[in-house]
Design a protein around this motif. Structure first.
Motif, PDB file in Angstrom:
ATOM      1  N   VAL A   9       0.838  -1.201   0.000  1.00 20.62           N
ATOM      2  CA  VAL A   9       0.000   0.000   0.000  1.00 20.62           C
ATOM      3  C   VAL A   9       0.871   1.250   0.000  1.00 20.62           C
ATOM      4  O   VAL A   9       0.638   2.191  -0.764  1.00 20.62           O
ATOM      5  CB  VAL A   9      -0.968   0.004   1.210  1.00 20.62           C
ATOM      6  CG1 VAL A   9      -1.630   1.351   1.372  1.00 20.62           C
ATOM      7  CG2 VAL A   9      -2.014  -1.097   1.040  1.00 20.62           C
ATOM      8  N   ALA A  10       1.902   1.266   0.839  1.00 17.90           N
ATOM      9  CA  ALA A  10       2.806   2.427   0.885  1.00 17.90           C
ATOM     10  C   ALA A  10       3.505   2.619  -0.450  1.00 17.90           C
ATOM     11  O   ALA A  10       3.648   3.745  -0.936  1.00 17.90           O
ATOM     12  CB  ALA A  10       3.824   2.254   2.003  1.00 17.90           C
ATOM     13  N   SER A  11       3.913   1.543  -1.063  1.00 25.49           N
ATOM     14  CA  SER A  11       4.574   1.623  -2.368  1.00 25.49           C
ATOM     15  C   SER A  11       3.616   2.119  -3.438  1.00 25.49           C
ATOM     16  O   SER A  11       3.999   2.875  -4.327  1.00 25.49           O
ATOM     17  CB  SER A  11       5.123   0.253  -2.753  1.00 25.49           C
ATOM     18  OG  SER A  11       5.675   0.288  -4.042  1.00 25.49           O
ATOM     19  N   ASP A  12       2.346   1.691  -3.362  1.00 24.76           N
ATOM     20  CA  ASP A  12       1.343   2.154  -4.318  1.00 24.76           C
ATOM     21  C   ASP A  12       1.122   3.659  -4.218  1.00 24.76           C
ATOM     22  O   ASP A  12       0.858   4.326  -5.207  1.00 24.76           O
ATOM     23  CB  ASP A  12       0.002   1.437  -4.102  1.00 24.76           C
ATOM     24  CG  ASP A  12       0.015   0.018  -4.635  1.00 24.76           C
ATOM     25  OD1 ASP A  12       0.988  -0.359  -5.323  1.00 24.76           O
ATOM     26  OD2 ASP A  12      -0.946  -0.719  -4.351  1.00 24.76           O
ATOM     27  N   LEU A  13       1.218   4.193  -2.998  1.00 19.51           N
ATOM     28  CA  LEU A  13       0.990   5.620  -2.805  1.00 19.51           C
ATOM     29  C   LEU A  13       2.105   6.468  -3.425  1.00 19.51           C
ATOM     30  O   LEU A  13       1.849   7.533  -3.959  1.00 19.51           O
ATOM     31  CB  LEU A  13       0.859   5.937  -1.310  1.00 19.51           C
ATOM     32  CG  LEU A  13      -0.403   5.423  -0.645  1.00 19.51           C
ATOM     33  CD1 LEU A  13      -0.340   5.669   0.855  1.00 19.51           C
ATOM     34  CD2 LEU A  13      -1.641   6.063  -1.242  1.00 19.51           C
ATOM     35  N   ALA A  57       3.863  14.404 -12.446  1.00 23.35           N
ATOM     36  CA  ALA A  57       3.857  12.951 -12.669  1.00 23.35           C
ATOM     37  C   ALA A  57       3.165  12.198 -11.536  1.00 23.35           C
ATOM     38  O   ALA A  57       2.480  11.209 -11.779  1.00 23.35           O
ATOM     39  CB  ALA A  57       5.285  12.436 -12.857  1.00 23.35           C
ATOM     40  N   ASP A  58       3.335  12.661 -10.283  1.00 23.13           N
ATOM     41  CA  ASP A  58       2.665  12.003  -9.155  1.00 23.13           C
ATOM     42  C   ASP A  58       1.152  12.003  -9.349  1.00 23.13           C
ATOM     43  O   ASP A  58       0.482  10.988  -9.131  1.00 23.13           O
ATOM     44  CB  ASP A  58       2.993  12.697  -7.825  1.00 23.13           C
ATOM     45  CG  ASP A  58       4.407  12.423  -7.343  1.00 23.13           C
ATOM     46  OD1 ASP A  58       5.103  11.598  -7.953  1.00 23.13           O
ATOM     47  OD2 ASP A  58       4.815  13.051  -6.352  1.00 23.13           O
ATOM     48  N   HIS A  59       0.616  13.141  -9.765  1.00 21.53           N
ATOM     49  CA  HIS A  59      -0.838  13.250  -9.970  1.00 21.53           C
ATOM     50  C   HIS A  59      -1.291  12.368 -11.139  1.00 21.53           C
ATOM     51  O   HIS A  59      -2.319  11.686 -11.051  1.00 21.53           O
ATOM     52  CB  HIS A  59      -1.246  14.693 -10.237  1.00 21.53           C
ATOM     53  CG  HIS A  59      -1.105  15.588  -9.056  1.00 21.53           C
ATOM     54  ND1 HIS A  59      -1.741  15.353  -7.857  1.00 21.53           N
ATOM     55  CD2 HIS A  59      -0.401  16.736  -8.888  1.00 21.53           C
ATOM     56  CE1 HIS A  59      -1.438  16.313  -7.001  1.00 21.53           C
ATOM     57  NE2 HIS A  59      -0.623  17.158  -7.595  1.00 21.53           N
ATOM     58  N   VAL A  60      -0.536  12.391 -12.227  1.00 20.12           N
ATOM     59  CA  VAL A  60      -0.893  11.580 -13.391  1.00 20.12           C
ATOM     60  C   VAL A  60      -0.882  10.104 -13.011  1.00 20.12           C
ATOM     61  O   VAL A  60      -1.811   9.354 -13.343  1.00 20.12           O
ATOM     62  CB  VAL A  60       0.058  11.852 -14.581  1.00 20.12           C
ATOM     63  CG1 VAL A  60      -0.248  10.914 -15.741  1.00 20.12           C
ATOM     64  CG2 VAL A  60      -0.036  13.314 -15.020  1.00 20.12           C
ATOM     65  N   TYR A  61       0.140   9.688 -12.286  1.00 23.56           N
ATOM     66  CA  TYR A  61       0.228   8.294 -11.847  1.00 23.56           C
ATOM     67  C   TYR A  61      -0.995   7.914 -11.014  1.00 23.56           C
ATOM     68  O   TYR A  61      -1.601   6.864 -11.226  1.00 23.56           O
ATOM     69  CB  TYR A  61       1.509   8.056 -11.043  1.00 23.56           C
ATOM     70  CG  TYR A  61       1.592   6.648 -10.504  1.00 23.56           C
ATOM     71  CD1 TYR A  61       2.102   5.618 -11.289  1.00 23.56           C
ATOM     72  CD2 TYR A  61       1.132   6.341  -9.220  1.00 23.56           C
ATOM     73  CE1 TYR A  61       2.166   4.322 -10.809  1.00 23.56           C
ATOM     74  CE2 TYR A  61       1.189   5.043  -8.740  1.00 23.56           C
ATOM     75  CZ  TYR A  61       1.703   4.041  -9.538  1.00 23.56           C
ATOM     76  OH  TYR A  61       1.743   2.751  -9.068  1.00 23.56           O
ATOM     77  N   ARG A  62      -1.359   8.758 -10.066  1.00 18.74           N
ATOM     78  CA  ARG A  62      -2.495   8.463  -9.182  1.00 18.74           C
ATOM     79  C   ARG A  62      -3.819   8.429  -9.960  1.00 18.74           C
ATOM     80  O   ARG A  62      -4.706   7.630  -9.633  1.00 18.74           O
ATOM     81  CB  ARG A  62      -2.567   9.465  -8.044  1.00 18.74           C
ATOM     82  CG  ARG A  62      -1.349   9.451  -7.135  1.00 18.74           C
ATOM     83  CD  ARG A  62      -1.285   8.268  -6.237  1.00 18.74           C
ATOM     84  NE  ARG A  62      -2.311   8.444  -5.225  1.00 18.74           N
ATOM     85  CZ  ARG A  62      -2.854   7.480  -4.532  1.00 18.74           C
ATOM     86  NH1 ARG A  62      -2.460   6.257  -4.700  1.00 18.74           N
ATOM     87  NH2 ARG A  62      -3.777   7.731  -3.644  1.00 18.74           N
ATOM     88  N   ILE A  63      -3.962   9.248 -10.979  1.00 15.28           N
ATOM     89  CA  ILE A  63      -5.168   9.220 -11.817  1.00 15.28           C
ATOM     90  C   ILE A  63      -5.255   7.879 -12.540  1.00 15.28           C
ATOM     91  O   ILE A  63      -6.306   7.237 -12.569  1.00 15.28           O
ATOM     92  CB  ILE A  63      -5.178  10.396 -12.815  1.00 15.28           C
ATOM     93  CG1 ILE A  63      -5.381  11.722 -12.063  1.00 15.28           C
ATOM     94  CG2 ILE A  63      -6.250  10.199 -13.882  1.00 15.28           C
ATOM     95  CD1 ILE A  63      -5.058  12.961 -12.889  1.00 15.28           C
ATOM     96  N   VAL A  64      -4.139   7.449 -13.120  1.00 17.77           N
ATOM     97  CA  VAL A  64      -4.105   6.155 -13.804  1.00 17.77           C
ATOM     98  C   VAL A  64      -4.368   5.029 -12.811  1.00 17.77           C
ATOM     99  O   VAL A  64      -5.172   4.122 -13.071  1.00 17.77           O
ATOM    100  CB  VAL A  64      -2.755   5.944 -14.530  1.00 17.77           C
ATOM    101  CG1 VAL A  64      -2.626   4.512 -15.046  1.00 17.77           C
ATOM    102  CG2 VAL A  64      -2.602   6.942 -15.668  1.00 17.77           C
ATOM    103  N   GLN A  65      -3.729   5.096 -11.658  1.00 14.17           N
ATOM    104  CA  GLN A  65      -3.905   4.067 -10.630  1.00 14.17           C
ATOM    105  C   GLN A  65      -5.374   3.969 -10.202  1.00 14.17           C
ATOM    106  O   GLN A  65      -5.929   2.867 -10.103  1.00 14.17           O
ATOM    107  CB  GLN A  65      -3.023   4.394  -9.429  1.00 14.17           C
ATOM    108  CG  GLN A  65      -3.100   3.383  -8.314  1.00 14.17           C
ATOM    109  CD  GLN A  65      -2.268   3.819  -7.122  1.00 14.17           C
ATOM    110  OE1 GLN A  65      -2.334   4.979  -6.717  1.00 14.17           O
ATOM    111  NE2 GLN A  65      -1.489   2.904  -6.575  1.00 14.17           N
ATOM    112  N   ALA A 117     -13.891  11.837  -7.770  1.00 16.26           N
ATOM    113  CA  ALA A 117     -13.694  13.179  -7.201  1.00 16.26           C
ATOM    114  C   ALA A 117     -12.209  13.470  -7.047  1.00 16.26           C
ATOM    115  O   ALA A 117     -11.745  14.574  -7.366  1.00 16.26           O
ATOM    116  CB  ALA A 117     -14.410  13.300  -5.860  1.00 16.26           C
ATOM    117  N   SER A 118     -11.449  12.493  -6.591  1.00 16.03           N
ATOM    118  CA  SER A 118     -10.004  12.647  -6.453  1.00 16.03           C
ATOM    119  C   SER A 118      -9.356  12.895  -7.812  1.00 16.03           C
ATOM    120  O   SER A 118      -8.469  13.747  -7.944  1.00 16.03           O
ATOM    121  CB  SER A 118      -9.421  11.389  -5.795  1.00 16.03           C
ATOM    122  OG  SER A 118      -8.025  11.425  -5.829  1.00 16.03           O
ATOM    123  N   MET A 119      -9.795  12.157  -8.824  1.00 19.33           N
ATOM    124  CA  MET A 119      -9.260  12.365 -10.175  1.00 19.33           C
ATOM    125  C   MET A 119      -9.561  13.782 -10.658  1.00 19.33           C
ATOM    126  O   MET A 119      -8.678  14.445 -11.217  1.00 19.33           O
ATOM    127  CB  MET A 119      -9.857  11.348 -11.149  1.00 19.33           C
ATOM    128  CG  MET A 119      -9.249   9.987 -11.053  1.00 19.33           C
ATOM    129  SD  MET A 119      -9.802   8.973 -12.441  1.00 19.33           S
ATOM    130  CE  MET A 119     -10.917   7.884 -11.590  1.00 19.33           C
TER     131      MET A 119
END
Length: 149
Positions: A9-13, A57-65, A117-119
């Motif tokens: 989970v930490a790695s996913d974040l 990139a962090d935001h883009v990654y989280r949107i894809v995730q 909403a997060s996306m």
């Protein structure tokens, strides 16, 4: 076992690959991990212009995730295709699945869910546009456009 799950989970974040190798490799690692632990086949395609450091990139990654997680968890998708294209100083990201989809015209559709909403918040922070296109029984497509490279 609990410790391993917490580490995952930490790695996913904040995936190490995002910091070491960049957005594309981090998304490829995400796709491989999801494919190996679920019944979903996740593919990634990108053009040659997608490389190196990408602002936000962090935001883009989280949107894809979040898109991939929604497709697996809520859409029961067996196939998820991630496409990343850089052109004219811009980045376009598309996540398309073959899951159950939802009727976006239905007022009870999941358009207000926490994941979406997060996306939306992340896309707004990036000054980009988010398009969610879903058809009940046919899947969902998430597109983020207007990201500066």
């Amino acid at each position: 076992l609990v410790f391993d799950e917490l580490r995952r989970v930490a790695s996913d974040l904040r995936p190490e690959a995002l910091q070491r190798k960049g957005l594309l490799d981090a998304i490829r690692e995400l796709a491989a991990a999801v494919s190996s632990r679920t019944a979903s086949e996740v593919t990634v395609s990108a053009n040659a212009a997608v490389n190196g450091s990408i602002p936000g990139a962090d935001h883009v990654y989280r949107i894809v995730q979040e898109s991939v997680n929604n497709a697996v968890r809520h859409g029961e998708a067996t196939r998820i295709d991630i496409e990343i294209r850089a052109y004219d100083g811009m980045l376009r990201v598309q996540v398309k699945d073959n899951g159950t989809g939802f009727d976006s015209a239905d007022p009870d559709a999941p358009s207000g869910g926490l994941g979406l909403a997060s996306m939306r918040e992340r896309v707004e922070l990036l000054g980009a546009q988010l398009c969610v296109d879903s058809i009940l029984g046919e899947g969902t497509q998430i597109v983020v456009e207007g990201l500066s490279t």
